[in-house]
Design a protein around this motif. Structure first.
Motif, PDB file in Angstrom:
ATOM      1  N   LEU A  77      85.109  -6.445 -11.311  1.00  0.00           N
ATOM      2  CA  LEU A  77      85.216  -6.545  -9.857  1.00  0.00           C
ATOM      3  C   LEU A  77      84.505  -5.378  -9.159  1.00  0.00           C
ATOM      4  CD1 LEU A  77      88.946  -7.696  -9.482  1.00  0.00           C
ATOM      5  CD2 LEU A  77      86.873  -9.101  -9.410  1.00  0.00           C
ATOM      6  N   GLY A  78      84.661  -4.176  -9.731  1.00  0.00           N
ATOM      7  CA  GLY A  78      84.001  -3.013  -9.147  1.00  0.00           C
ATOM      8  C   GLY A  78      82.495  -3.119  -9.210  1.00  0.00           C
ATOM      9  N   SER A  79      81.977  -3.586 -10.341  1.00  0.00           N
ATOM     10  CA  SER A  79      80.528  -3.734 -10.498  1.00  0.00           C
ATOM     11  C   SER A  79      79.979  -4.802  -9.561  1.00  0.00           C
ATOM     12  CB  SER A  79      80.186  -4.094 -11.947  1.00  0.00           C
ATOM     13  OG  SER A  79      80.553  -3.050 -12.821  1.00  0.00           O
ATOM     14  N   ASP A  86      74.905  -2.620  -3.222  1.00  0.00           N
ATOM     15  CA  ASP A  86      73.696  -1.976  -3.756  1.00  0.00           C
ATOM     16  C   ASP A  86      73.779  -0.453  -3.603  1.00  0.00           C
ATOM     17  OD1 ASP A  86      71.360  -1.976  -5.116  1.00  0.00           O
ATOM     18  OD2 ASP A  86      70.120  -2.780  -3.500  1.00  0.00           O
ATOM     19  N   ILE A  87      74.871   0.100  -4.115  1.00  0.00           N
ATOM     20  CA  ILE A  87      75.139   1.531  -3.961  1.00  0.00           C
ATOM     21  C   ILE A  87      74.063   2.383  -4.623  1.00  0.00           C
ATOM     22  CG2 ILE A  87      76.749   3.387  -4.575  1.00  0.00           C
ATOM     23  CD1 ILE A  87      79.000   1.332  -4.320  1.00  0.00           C
ATOM     24  N   GLU A  88      73.641   1.989  -5.826  1.00  0.00           N
ATOM     25  CA  GLU A  88      72.660   2.790  -6.547  1.00  0.00           C
ATOM     26  C   GLU A  88      71.355   2.903  -5.765  1.00  0.00           C
ATOM     27  OE1 GLU A  88      71.049   3.144 -11.078  1.00  0.00           O
ATOM     28  OE2 GLU A  88      73.138   3.264 -10.468  1.00  0.00           O
ATOM     29  N   ALA A  89      70.925   1.793  -5.162  1.00  0.00           N
ATOM     30  CA  ALA A  89      69.699   1.821  -4.361  1.00  0.00           C
ATOM     31  C   ALA A  89      69.863   2.761  -3.168  1.00  0.00           C
ATOM     32  CB  ALA A  89      69.351   0.413  -3.880  1.00  0.00           C
ATOM     33  N   ARG A  90      71.058   2.784  -2.596  1.00  0.00           N
ATOM     34  CA  ARG A  90      71.312   3.672  -1.448  1.00  0.00           C
ATOM     35  C   ARG A  90      71.269   5.144  -1.873  1.00  0.00           C
ATOM     36  NH1 ARG A  90      73.211   0.526   2.827  1.00  0.00           N
ATOM     37  NH2 ARG A  90      73.821  -1.577   2.188  1.00  0.00           N
ATOM     38  N   LEU A  91      71.793   5.427  -3.064  1.00  0.00           N
ATOM     39  CA  LEU A  91      71.691   6.782  -3.590  1.00  0.00           C
ATOM     40  C   LEU A  91      70.228   7.181  -3.784  1.00  0.00           C
ATOM     41  CD1 LEU A  91      74.487   7.080  -6.319  1.00  0.00           C
ATOM     42  CD2 LEU A  91      74.240   8.511  -4.284  1.00  0.00           C
ATOM     43  N   GLU A  92      69.450   6.242  -4.311  1.00  0.00           N
ATOM     44  CA  GLU A  92      68.035   6.509  -4.544  1.00  0.00           C
ATOM     45  C   GLU A  92      67.282   6.690  -3.225  1.00  0.00           C
ATOM     46  OE1 GLU A  92      66.747   3.292  -6.976  1.00  0.00           O
ATOM     47  OE2 GLU A  92      67.702   4.076  -8.803  1.00  0.00           O
ATOM     48  N   VAL A  93      67.654   5.897  -2.226  1.00  0.00           N
ATOM     49  CA  VAL A  93      67.029   6.037  -0.899  1.00  0.00           C
ATOM     50  C   VAL A  93      67.322   7.420  -0.320  1.00  0.00           C
ATOM     51  CG1 VAL A  93      67.148   5.261   1.509  1.00  0.00           C
ATOM     52  CG2 VAL A  93      66.954   3.591  -0.334  1.00  0.00           C
ATOM     53  N   PHE A  94      68.580   7.877  -0.489  1.00  0.00           N
ATOM     54  CA  PHE A  94      68.931   9.210  -0.001  1.00  0.00           C
ATOM     55  C   PHE A  94      68.154  10.276  -0.768  1.00  0.00           C
ATOM     56  CE2 PHE A  94      71.960  12.920   0.100  1.00  0.00           C
ATOM     57  CZ  PHE A  94      71.753  13.212   1.434  1.00  0.00           C
ATOM     58  N   GLY A  95      67.985  10.064  -2.076  1.00  0.00           N
ATOM     59  CA  GLY A  95      67.184  10.985  -2.880  1.00  0.00           C
ATOM     60  C   GLY A  95      65.735  11.034  -2.415  1.00  0.00           C
ATOM     61  N   VAL A 198      92.886   5.785 -12.821  1.00  0.00           N
ATOM     62  CA  VAL A 198      91.574   6.052 -12.219  1.00  0.00           C
ATOM     63  C   VAL A 198      90.715   6.889 -13.164  1.00  0.00           C
ATOM     64  CG1 VAL A 198      90.376   7.196 -10.307  1.00  0.00           C
ATOM     65  CG2 VAL A 198      92.439   5.850  -9.852  1.00  0.00           C
ATOM     66  N   SER A 199      91.334   7.869 -13.810  1.00  0.00           N
ATOM     67  CA  SER A 199      90.615   8.713 -14.766  1.00  0.00           C
ATOM     68  C   SER A 199      90.134   7.900 -15.962  1.00  0.00           C
ATOM     69  CB  SER A 199      91.522   9.856 -15.241  1.00  0.00           C
ATOM     70  OG  SER A 199      91.929  10.653 -14.162  1.00  0.00           O
ATOM     71  N   TYR A 200      90.958   6.950 -16.366  1.00  0.00           N
ATOM     72  CA  TYR A 200      90.636   6.060 -17.485  1.00  0.00           C
ATOM     73  C   TYR A 200      89.383   5.240 -17.187  1.00  0.00           C
ATOM     74  CZ  TYR A 200      91.528   1.674 -20.163  1.00  0.00           C
ATOM     75  OH  TYR A 200      91.441   0.549 -20.942  1.00  0.00           O
ATOM     76  N   VAL A 201      89.353   4.627 -16.015  1.00  0.00           N
ATOM     77  CA  VAL A 201      88.179   3.855 -15.606  1.00  0.00           C
ATOM     78  C   VAL A 201      86.977   4.777 -15.423  1.00  0.00           C
ATOM     79  CG1 VAL A 201      87.219   2.357 -13.811  1.00  0.00           C
ATOM     80  CG2 VAL A 201      89.597   2.058 -14.536  1.00  0.00           C
ATOM     81  N   GLY A 202      87.222   5.962 -14.875  1.00  0.00           N
ATOM     82  CA  GLY A 202      86.141   6.937 -14.713  1.00  0.00           C
ATOM     83  C   GLY A 202      85.516   7.331 -16.038  1.00  0.00           C
ATOM     84  N   SER A 203      86.323   7.436 -17.070  1.00  0.00           N
ATOM     85  CA  SER A 203      85.807   7.781 -18.398  1.00  0.00           C
ATOM     86  C   SER A 203      84.851   6.706 -18.915  1.00  0.00           C
ATOM     87  CB  SER A 203      86.964   7.968 -19.386  1.00  0.00           C
ATOM     88  OG  SER A 203      87.738   9.097 -19.050  1.00  0.00           O
ATOM     89  N   ALA A 204      85.159   5.434 -18.608  1.00  0.00           N
ATOM     90  CA  ALA A 204      84.262   4.347 -19.003  1.00  0.00           C
ATOM     91  C   ALA A 204      82.915   4.488 -18.299  1.00  0.00           C
ATOM     92  CB  ALA A 204      84.901   2.993 -18.688  1.00  0.00           C
ATOM     93  N   LEU A 205      82.945   4.899 -17.034  1.00  0.00           N
ATOM     94  CA  LEU A 205      81.699   5.098 -16.293  1.00  0.00           C
ATOM     95  C   LEU A 205      80.920   6.293 -16.855  1.00  0.00           C
ATOM     96  CD1 LEU A 205      82.879   4.508 -12.607  1.00  0.00           C
ATOM     97  CD2 LEU A 205      81.756   2.902 -14.151  1.00  0.00           C
ATOM     98  N   ILE A 206      81.641   7.345 -17.247  1.00  0.00           N
ATOM     99  CA  ILE A 206      80.992   8.507 -17.856  1.00  0.00           C
ATOM    100  C   ILE A 206      80.266   8.100 -19.140  1.00  0.00           C
ATOM    101  CG2 ILE A 206      81.429  10.706 -19.037  1.00  0.00           C
ATOM    102  CD1 ILE A 206      83.639  11.220 -16.993  1.00  0.00           C
ATOM    103  N   MET A 224      78.485   0.551 -10.213  1.00  0.00           N
ATOM    104  CA  MET A 224      79.788   0.379 -10.853  1.00  0.00           C
ATOM    105  C   MET A 224      80.874   1.274 -10.235  1.00  0.00           C
ATOM    106  SD  MET A 224      78.669   0.290 -14.876  1.00  0.00           S
ATOM    107  CE  MET A 224      77.687  -1.051 -15.554  1.00  0.00           C
ATOM    108  N   LEU A 225      80.486   2.170  -9.333  1.00  0.00           N
ATOM    109  CA  LEU A 225      81.431   3.145  -8.782  1.00  0.00           C
ATOM    110  C   LEU A 225      82.668   2.528  -8.121  1.00  0.00           C
ATOM    111  CD1 LEU A 225      79.054   5.853  -7.243  1.00  0.00           C
ATOM    112  CD2 LEU A 225      80.452   6.031  -9.313  1.00  0.00           C
ATOM    113  N   PRO A 226      82.577   1.372  -7.441  1.00  0.00           N
ATOM    114  CA  PRO A 226      83.804   0.799  -6.858  1.00  0.00           C
ATOM    115  C   PRO A 226      84.877   0.463  -7.883  1.00  0.00           C
ATOM    116  CG  PRO A 226      81.880  -0.159  -5.810  1.00  0.00           C
ATOM    117  CD  PRO A 226      81.372   0.644  -6.986  1.00  0.00           C
ATOM    118  N   ALA A 227      84.527   0.464  -9.175  1.00  0.00           N
ATOM    119  CA  ALA A 227      85.539   0.243 -10.215  1.00  0.00           C
ATOM    120  C   ALA A 227      86.656   1.273 -10.107  1.00  0.00           C
ATOM    121  CB  ALA A 227      84.885   0.309 -11.601  1.00  0.00           C
TER     122      ALA A 227
END
Length: 241
Positions: A77-79, A86-95, A198-206, A224-227
């Motif tokens: 659901l988060g992904s 399109d969060i990743e694209a927004r991060l890249e745009v800010f970069g 939350v830490s558990y899900v964060g570890s999967a993202l790490i 995937m950050l909304p996960a």
């Protein structure tokens, strides 16, 4: 002092980034590549350890798993939500925006360094738990420990990916700062169980970030950050049932 932990952490990232950029000129490309791969492998195991610590339990003398459905729903659901936004694209745009403002158009790794390092230092249990502790009690010891770890990580990243890494301090400051302010304003709004989830899900993202660092981009981790929000939504729904 309220918020001191985030200030220390942000300063450590900037200092580590500056040191890494200074060292970059003296590190041959073949050594830079192995440094990135080594950092990627270390990140993979840090993420895997966090997931397994939550999932694997001993019950009745046998090894069992728990939290499987939470992980599945959070990641799926988060992904999906992150992909729609399109969060990743927004991060890249800010970069890219930072890259233009700093007149570093010739730096091919600026955006990669900014996005990759931002994801590594912002995702994880220490960022969340440390910021909450800082806001609730003013205890910044967890964020101070995180600052030391981030300093080492950022030095390595900056020595291989360049100046973009330094500016990961901006989203870190905003992210941890907002959590600290929310904790101070609303009190103990997160239970120990919710923080663990939350830490558990964060570890999967790490883990996914580590794969990207070691083997080249395989996962759109930004999307995937909304996960990280799914466990909180689930806990909120449970409280009303």
């Amino acid at each position: 002092m309220f918020g001191l932990g985030t200030i220390i952490n942000t300063g450590a990232v900037i200092a580590g980034g500056l040191l890494g950029v200074a060292l970059k000129k003296g590190i041959p490309e073949k050594h830079s590549q192995i440094l990135m791969q080594g950092c990627g492998v270390a990140t993979i195991f840090i993420g895997a350890a966090g997931v397994l610590e939550k999932m694997l339990v001993v019950s009745g003398g046998t090894l069992q798993t728990q939290g499987t459905m939470l992980l599945i729903f959070s990641m799926v659901l988060g992904s999906l939500a992150g992909s729609l936004l399109d969060i990743e694209a927004r991060l890249e745009v800010f970069g890219e925006f930072l890259k233009r403002k700093l007149h570093t158009e010739g730096d091919a790794h600026f955006v990669e360094g900014f996005v990759t390092c931002t994801l590594v230092i912002c995702i994880g249990a220490m960022a969340i738990v440390g910021a909450i502790e800082d806001g609730l009690t003013g205890d910044f010891s967890t964020l101070t420990a995180k600052a030391i770890l981030d300093f080492v990580i950022v030095v390595i990243f900056a020595s291989t990916l360049g100046k973009g890494v330094i500016f990961s301090a901006l989203p870190l400051f905003v992210y941890q700062g907002l959590i600290t302010c929310a904790a101070a304003a609303f009190g103990d709004f997160m239970s120990a169980a919710l923080i663990a989830d939350v830490s558990y899900v964060g570890s999967a993202l790490i883990f996914c970030v580590g794969v990207n660092i070691a083997f080249g981009k395989k996962f759109p981790v930004g999307n995937m950050l909304p996960a990280l929000l799914v466990p909180a939504i689930y806990a909120g729904i449970q409280s009303f049932l």
